[in-house]
Design an enzyme around this catalytic site. Structure first.
Site, PDB file in Angstrom:
ATOM      1  N   CYS B  74     -46.814   8.913   1.359  1.00  0.00           N
ATOM      2  CA  CYS B  74     -47.652   7.943   0.761  1.00  0.00           C
ATOM      3  C   CYS B  74     -48.509   7.362   1.897  1.00  0.00           C
ATOM      4  O   CYS B  74     -49.812   7.933   2.002  1.00  0.00           O
ATOM      5  CB  CYS B  74     -47.044   6.754   0.108  1.00  0.00           C
ATOM      6  SG  CYS B  74     -47.743   5.831  -1.081  1.00  0.00           S
ATOM      7  N   HIS B 168     -42.332   9.202  -2.691  1.00  0.00           N
ATOM      8  CA  HIS B 168     -41.276   8.388  -1.838  1.00  0.00           C
ATOM      9  C   HIS B 168     -40.010   9.217  -1.807  1.00  0.00           C
ATOM     10  O   HIS B 168     -39.222   8.475  -2.424  1.00  0.00           O
ATOM     11  CB  HIS B 168     -41.202   7.140  -2.083  1.00  0.00           C
ATOM     12  CG  HIS B 168     -42.609   6.316  -1.778  1.00  0.00           C
ATOM     13  ND1 HIS B 168     -42.978   5.924  -0.492  1.00  0.00           N
ATOM     14  CD2 HIS B 168     -43.422   5.555  -2.457  1.00  0.00           C
ATOM     15  CE1 HIS B 168     -43.955   5.356  -0.377  1.00  0.00           C
ATOM     16  NE2 HIS B 168     -44.386   5.230  -1.740  1.00  0.00           N
ATOM     17  N   GLU B 170     -37.887   9.277   0.256  1.00  0.00           N
ATOM     18  CA  GLU B 170     -36.935   8.370   1.220  1.00  0.00           C
ATOM     19  C   GLU B 170     -36.436   7.281  -0.058  1.00  0.00           C
ATOM     20  O   GLU B 170     -35.473   6.610   0.693  1.00  0.00           O
ATOM     21  CB  GLU B 170     -37.616   7.734   2.463  1.00  0.00           C
ATOM     22  CG  GLU B 170     -38.503   6.511   2.023  1.00  0.00           C
ATOM     23  CD  GLU B 170     -40.237   6.981   1.432  1.00  0.00           C
ATOM     24  OE1 GLU B 170     -40.162   8.096   1.185  1.00  0.00           O
ATOM     25  OE2 GLU B 170     -40.974   6.189   1.417  1.00  0.00           O
TER      26      GLU B 170
END
Lengths: 294, 190
Positions: B74, B168, B170
């Site tokens: 991002c 994302h 993560e």
């Protein structure tokens, strides 16, 4: 298939703000100063808390025109405040495309008993809390981010410290409890047993937790970070000081380098007068903002 | 192998957690000194303006050696791009590593943020994509390979030792893209 407004997406934006500073602004010009100083988001409101406190009267959601000007002026996320329980103000802000809503005790509450049912919204909400019970009640209502309340517009960090210690202190106590003690603990703090269990397992709140209410100097911001906050909100502390831009930059740097005293000394030099501030002990009970919406 | 995670701001703790699950040493990086000895770097999601300013002021951008493998998610992808289009703060600093043109907040504001499955080039199982005020890869050169698409849009791209992702990974418990970065992109084959 794409799905908007999911819990992961709502909490996710707060996760992207971690380690950053969110600054209160009342005009597009202030928003630009905040963005240039490195703010991760701005909070659009009509008057900063110190002025609300000084001027009195009913404090409401800001003029949508003002909020729009601020949204047009910056590329970072724009948050805006609504009165506690005022779900129509929240509908208006969601319709305008505001990135985050703060259901805030700084404005005059619209409902003295109920908060907004935040699950109904696509836009995420941040809510204030003085202790773990308040935080978990707001999470149960659908808040996607928490900020410890402190005492807004006071320029005095003492309440912010009290509230961070209260939240982390209770989390530590939960950690030491047996499973069969959790039910009573949940009852005592007025939170759901499921959330109490989750907090105990995680050893922290299940979502991002910023500090707010009284941060006026870089050292104040670093104090909140060292005490375990994920980031800070600075309200009156910046634009009520004599020289906002350098102070804003310094608070951002202090929030990143919160554990490096050398850098903290460097960024604290020659910032001019911070806001004057108020000794909390001189405030009457009814002048406190933190006791609204518990 | 030490993997650095740029820890200025944003989702660095989440990246750290995924990486730890892959049995690599993880180090948070906030200064040029902390970058020394790191064999790959992750630039997390966050506010690209804030992170970019920081890279600039701390001299971290200059301290990143040519060829150091980097994975940007991002905001991290925005910083890796050579070109940006759309609304942009003047003077925003970019690392300029990949031949991609990125449009910031291309899907709109937070109320338009979404979750959607993404198809990976090397694995048939869909990947849960979390797109938050996400950037869009508007253009890319022929040296850039597309590793995942959502609809027609490229959302995960690689150019040599650089990997960039519009969403994302993560924020999920799926470690396949991090694993790909460690095992395929960052591995030292010299």
């Amino acid at each position: 298939m794409e799905e908007t407004g999911t819990p992961r997406v709502k909490k996710g934006l707060a996760q992207m703000l971690k380690g950053g500073v969110i600054m209160d602004v009342t005009t597009a010009d202030q928003a630009v100063i905040a963005e240039e100083a490195g703010a991760v988001a701005v909070m659009a409101l009509e008057r900063v808390p110190a002025d609300i406190r000084a001027e009195g009267g009913v404090a409401r959601m800001a003029d949508p025109l003002k909020i729009e000007e601020i949204m047009d002026a910056v590329t970072i996320p724009v948050m805006a405040k609504v009165r506690i329980g005022h779900f129509v103000e929240a509908q208006i802000l969601q319709g305008m495309g505001v990135d985050y809503i703060d259901e805030s005790e700084v404005l005059t509450p619209a409902d003295e008993f109920n908060h907004i049912d935040k699950w109904k919204f696509t836009v995420p909400f941040v809510c204030g809390a003085r202790d773990l019970g308040e935080a978990l009640r707001r999470i149960a209502e659908g808040a996607a981010m928490i900020r410890t309340k402190g005492e807004a517009g006071s320029g005095n960090i003492v309440e912010a410290v009290r509230h961070v210690r209260s939240v982390t202190g209770m989390i530590k106590r939960l950690h030491g409890m047996d499973e069969d003690e959790l039910y009573t603990a949940a009852k005592e703090i007025g939170a759901s047993i499921d959330l109490v269990r989750e907090v105990r397992k995680l050893g922290r709140l299940p979502l991002v937790n910023f500090a707010a209410g009284g941060i006026a100097t870089p050292a104040d911001a670093a104090l909140m970070m060292q005490m375990g906050s994920d980031g800070v909100f600075v309200g009156s502390g910046i634009f009520k000081s004599t020289d906002p831009a350098p102070r804003a930059k310094s608070i951002v740097l202090a929030t990143t380098h919160f554990d490096d005293p050398k850098t903290l000394a460097e960024v604290s030099k020659g910032l001019g007068e911070p806001m004057k501030g108020i000794d909390i002990k001189t405030l009457k009970e009814e002048e406190l903002l933190q006791t609204r919406g518990v | 192998m030490i993997v650095g995670v740029l820890a200025v701001q944003g989702s660095f703790a989440e990246h750290m957690q995924v990486l730890r699950g892959l049995a690599v040493d993880v180090r948070l990086v906030r200064s040029p000194e902390e970058l020394r000895g790191v064999s790959a770097l992750v630039i997390p999601g966050g506010e690209s303006t804030t992170i970019g300013d920081f890279l600039d002021k701390q001299g971290l951008g200059d301290a990143i050696e040519a060829g150091l493998p980097i994975f940007g998610t991002c905001a991290g992808m925005i910083l890796l791009a050579k070109k940006m289009v759309g609304k942009q703060k003047e003077g925003q600093s970019l690392l300029k590593k990949m031949d991609i043109t990125v449009e910031r907040n291309a899907y709109g504001r937070q109320t338009e943020s979404f979750e959607a499955d993404v198809k990976l080039a090397w694995d048939a199982r869909p990947f849960p994509g979390v797109f938050i005020r996400a950037p869009r890869i508007a253009e890319y050169s022929e040296d850039v390979s597309v590793l995942a698409r959502r609809g027609d849009a490229a959302v995960l791209v690689r150019q040599g030792r650089y990997l960039a992702c519009a969403f994302h990974p993560e924020l999920t418990d799926d470690d396949r893209i991090h694993r790909y970065f460690i095992e395929e992109v960052a591995k030292n084959d010299s």
